[in-house]
Scaffold this motif. Structure first.
Motif, short mmCIF file in Angstrom:
data_model
loop_
_atom_site.label_atom_id
_atom_site.label_comp_id
_atom_site.label_asym_id
_atom_site.label_seq_id
_atom_site.Cartn_x
_atom_site.Cartn_y
_atom_site.Cartn_z
N GLU A 18 0.91 -1.23 -0.07
CA GLU A 18 -0.23 -0.10 0.01
C GLU A 18 0.96 1.26 0.18
N PRO B 90 2.66 7.76 3.28
CA PRO B 90 2.12 6.54 3.31
C PRO B 90 2.47 5.82 4.53
N ASP C 205 0.63 10.59 -4.01
CA ASP C 205 -0.41 11.15 -2.72
C ASP C 205 0.53 11.83 -2.03
N TYR D 53 0.95 4.19 -2.71
CA TYR D 53 0.68 5.69 -2.53
C TYR D 53 2.01 6.55 -3.01
#
Length: 121
Positions: A78, A91, A87, A82
């Motif tokens: 994950e 993360p 993002d 990101y």
């Protein structure tokens, strides 16, 4: 469970380039793919197969984008997802991959910093 967004057909070329570059960058976590050299070779081979299908005109954009999304779910954590998406939030660095790595927290953070060079978003 990791949350991955869909890869859009118009972004496919950028994703293929970024993931291929990251998969072959030895400083990057994708070069090891959380499980050793054999898993990394399989991940790169699967990625190159998807790229060849798209660039050779054998598969449509949407089919390859869907396959690339499944590739990301299978091989990326994950946190890596990101970072590649771009993002702005930091993360989480917990491992979500099927094969756990024994890397320290600092090593994971350093690897994610290298991965930022291959961002798509």
């Amino acid at each position: 469970m990791a949350v991955y967004g869909g890869i859009q057909g118009h972004e496919l070329e950028r994703w293929l380039n970024a993931l291929t570059n990251a998969a072959y960058d030895r400083r990057c976590p994708l070069s090891k793919v959380h499980g050793g050299n054999a898993r990394a070779r399989t991940a790169r081979q699967d990625l190159l197969y998807l790229a060849h299908g798209f660039r050779g005109g054998e598969q449509s954009r949407d089919v390859v984008a869907d396959g690339l999304g499944r590739w990301c779910q299978h091989y990326l954590t994950e946190a890596e997802w990101y970072v590649l998406v771009g993002d702005s939030a930091k993360p989480r660095t917990t491992r979500q991959a099927p094969v756990a790595s024994s890397a320290s927290h600092d090593e994971v953070d350093d690897a994610l910093e290298v991965l930022m060079q291959h961002r798509v978003g």
